[in-house]
Design a protein around this motif. Structure first.
Motif, PDB file in Angstrom:
ATOM      1  N   GLY A 101       0.794  -1.231   0.000  1.00 34.80           N
ATOM      2  CA  GLY A 101       0.000   0.000   0.000  1.00 34.80           C
ATOM      3  C   GLY A 101       0.824   1.278   0.000  1.00 34.80           C
ATOM      4  N   SER A 102       2.140   1.141   0.095  1.00 35.91           N
ATOM      5  CA  SER A 102       2.980   2.341   0.107  1.00 35.91           C
ATOM      6  C   SER A 102       2.985   3.017  -1.256  1.00 35.91           C
ATOM      7  N   ASN A 103       3.221   4.307  -1.248  1.00 35.98           N
ATOM      8  CA  ASN A 103       3.391   5.033  -2.507  1.00 35.98           C
ATOM      9  C   ASN A 103       4.855   5.003  -2.926  1.00 35.98           C
ATOM     10  N   SER A 131      -0.313  14.751  -8.030  1.00 38.55           N
ATOM     11  CA  SER A 131      -0.183  14.130  -6.711  1.00 38.55           C
ATOM     12  C   SER A 131       1.248  14.276  -6.173  1.00 38.55           C
ATOM     13  N   GLN A 133       3.652  12.411  -6.925  1.00 39.89           N
ATOM     14  CA  GLN A 133       4.373  11.135  -6.923  1.00 39.89           C
ATOM     15  C   GLN A 133       5.203  10.949  -8.187  1.00 39.89           C
TER      16      GLN A 133
END
Ligand SMILES: *[C@@H]1O[C@H](CO)[C@@H](O)[C@H](O)[C@H]1NC(C)=O
Length: 442
Positions: A101-103, A131, A133
């Motif tokens: 679940g980590s980005n 975002s 990311q």
């Protein structure tokens, strides 16, 4: 007056060379697979499909490295694996992923020439960019006033990629993605409609992290499993860089023997983990770039040389041909279930292309016939029926259209199901042949 025989030989041979040059570059070798009927991607022939021969040789072998061990090969693993030639084990350990679940942070590295359209990046990936990311490093190859530009526009994308590795060595995201500037390319993955934006969106940073180096193209042709033979004597038109590679090798890798085979899926688009980039000293990239600045090879050829050595630079293995189905499933979350089902999807795809091609020819012939009738009428007569017209079979077009529709529906269904299945991290692990336990992410 100048007699023919007095024209200096140098001019004649110069013109001949120029002509050959023009002739050569007007027929891109990329078009050869299509020209010989291999379809746009790779080409099982109808006969191969009928014979039941394994047309996608890597699928059932499951994982990279199988070819390295001749004893691991079993009947049915695929024709291309009968003579495994090269060691494909990379000395690098499997990279460690973050908790489920980590980005992950990513950066898209792209060379851009003036006039090339890269708006697709903002238009298609705006949400990911917003975002925070994902960031971009777009190298303006021919604009020295741009913030990011190479010291010299030489060697096509190789210059941009190496410049990035040097410029950003101390400031790398989790995953760096190296791509061309165009949104669509024949060499992009078929299931994503050859769309770079979709490939970036679906790319698994976990897979890149584990593998360190991931070729973005899953399809083997061209490039795998047995492509470049740097020591080859024979010069092959579609692989002219083959003998050049041998000459360049000693300059690029003075410490390493020339491998007998260099293989990976084509076209120089790949992703790298920060860890893998850092496993290679920055000076290495600097010296590779110096070679590029120095070489007298054309951009076309120096670019080609790197196309089949990136995997060597980043995995220390000359051979990098991961299973196609594992690449799609683990790399992009497109899981058809197993290698056979993956195989089947691309058989449908192959049939679809055949029918589309046939329908296209049918229409061309029908038009030619209609035109001939038209001409005959204009001249006040009728076709006598003795003209050697290639009349298409009546009704075949309708049959083809119906088959095409059926195939498209079937493929759509399977594609959707594959994306659904790909949401399950356990399935991704299974199709990639790696261990998975409860709580593990992708
Ligand atoms: C990951 O990023 C998304 C979108 O930016 C954010 O909503 C989410 O909280 C992040 N997850 C973690 C675990 O940081």
């Amino acid at each position: 007056m100048l007699r023919r025989s007095t024209i200096p030989i140098a001019i004649v041979s110069g013109l001949t060379t120029l002509l050959l040059f023009i002739l050569f570059f007007s027929v891109s070798w990329r078009s050869i697979p299509q020209a010989i009927g291999l379809g746009e991607t790779y080409g099982p022939t109808k006969e191969q499909i009928k014979s039941g021969e394994n047309i996608l040789p890597d699928l059932r072998t499951g994982k990279q490295g199988v070819a390295a061990d001749p004893n691991a090969w079993r009947e049915g693993d695929g024709a291309h694996f009968k003579e495994p030639k090269v060691e494909s084990q990379s000395p690098y350990p499997v990279g460690v992923t973050k908790p489920a679940g980590s980005n992950y942070t990513g950066r898209l590295v792209i060379p851009k020439m003036e006039g090339e359209d890269t708006r697709w990046i903002d238009e298609q990936l705006g949400d990911i960019l917003a975002s925070g990311q994902m960031t971009t490093a777009i190298y303006h190859m021919d604009d020295p006033s741009a913030l990011l530009h190479p010291i010299k526009n030489k060697g096509n994308e190789v210059m941009a990629y190496l410049s990035y590795l040097i410029d950003f060595y101390e400031d790398l995201p989790d995953v760096s993605i190296f791509m061309h500037s165009h949104r669509y390319g024949w060499h992009n993955n078929i299931v994503f409609n050859k769309d770079s934006a979709l490939m970036v969106r679906h790319l698994s940073p976990e897979r890149v992290t584990r593998e360190g180096y991931m070729n973005l193209r899953c399809h083997w042709y061209p490039g795998c499993p047995d492509w470049m033979h740097p020591g080859a004597i024979e010069r092959i038109y579609e692989k002219q860089e083959e003998h050049i590679l041998a000459d360049s090798w000693a300059e690029l890798f003075p410490e390493d023997m020339i491998p007998t085979v260099l293989a990976q899926p084509c076209c120089s688009q790949f992703a790298l983990s920060r860890e893998r980039i850092h496993a290679i000293p920055k000076e290495r990239f600097v010296s590779l770039r110096e070679w590029l600045l120095r070489t007298e090879l054309s951009n076309f050829l120096s670019g080609r040389v790197f196309e089949y050595i990136w995997q060597f630079i980043f995995t220390s293995s000359p051979f990098h041909c991961p299973s196609m189905s594992a690449c799609y499933c683990d790399g992009y979350g497109v899981c058809f279930g197993d290698a056979e089902k993956f195989d089947y999807y691309f058989e449908l795809n192959f049939n679809l292309n055949e029918y589309l091609q046939e329908l296209h020819l049918w229409k061309q012939r029908a038009e030619a016939v209609a035109e001939a009738h038209e001409q005959a009428r204009a001249q006040g007569g009728e076709l006598s029926g003795e003209e050697s017209l290639d009349v298409p079979e009546v009704g075949r077009d309708q049959w083809l259209k119906a088959e095409i529709r059926k195939l498209e529906l079937e493929m759509h269904k399977r594609r959707e199901a594959a994306f659904e299945l790909g949401r399950d991290p356990r399935q991704r692990a299974k199709e990639a042949g790696r261990p998975w336990k409860d709580g593990d992410g992708f």
